[in-house]
Scaffold this motif. Structure first.
Motif: not given
Length: 208
Positions: A14-15, A17-19, A21-22, A96, A100, A103-104, A107
């Protein structure tokens, strides 16, 4: 900047994937910056990105994902310590906004899996033979994913995501499960393909 390698939770799925999407949703992330410092976890991150087109409802999704998975698998097979990408691929990552959407999709499954995955059985991930076997299975799965076999993109893409998660979370037990599922999928596909070939040959003999 990529999370430090020494903290296995900071570099979890998850970290990562967050990176990814940043930043600007319309721009692609710089993959080389993201996997720099991740070591072999970088292979897991790249497998996640490589699997993305397989979950997009387009006819050529597997044809895009498959070769990328094969490229990553070949590096594991020969024993590279960290992943390498040609510049033209690294600079053409999915935007991105596409990541996203991906990710949906994953997730809900990640939320369930993260309750049980954890760093364990490191020998499965770090032993040279284990790494080579992982690379071999991914190579075969990537080749099958690239073939226009109906209704298999989600199946092979999902199995590849298990390998990615095992590498990212440093979970050797999950990798063993991915090996078993991967072998079963390869054996089943081989058996079905062999049966189909035999049926076609039988029909050809009857009508010949």
């Amino acid at each position: 900047m990529a999370p430090a390698e020494h903290d296995p939770r900071e570099v979890g799925t998850r970290a990562i994937l967050d990176a990814l999407l940043d930043g600007d949703a319309a721009e692609p992330p710089d993959l080389r910056d993201l996997f720099d410092g991740l070591g072999r976890r970088g292979f897991g991150m790249l497998l996640f990105v490589a699997a993305l087109p397989a979950f997009i409802p387009i006819p050529v999704g597997g044809a895009v994902s498959g070769p990328l998975v094969v490229l990553i698998a070949a590096q594991l097979l020969v024993g590279l310590r960290k992943p390498w990408l040609p510049g033209f691929i690294a600079e053409r990552a999915p935007r991105r906004q596409a990541l996203a959407r991906f990710e949906r999709i994953v997730d809900p499954w990640l939320r369930r899996l993260e309750r049980v995955v954890r760093p364990r059985l490191p020998a499965v991930l770090d032993h040279r033979l284990g790494t080579a076997f992982t690379g071999l299975l991914l190579l075969l799965l990537g080749l099958l994913l690239a073939l226009p076999i109906p209704l298999t993109n989600y199946l092979f893409g999902g199995i590849i995501l298990l390998f990615a998660l095992a590498l990212l979370e440093r979970d050797g037990a999950l990798m063993l499960a991915a090996w078993g599922i991967g072998l079963a999928a390869l054996a089943t596909t081989g058996a079905l393909s062999g049966g189909l070939v035999a049926m076609v040959e039988d029909l050809a003999a009857r009508w010949g």
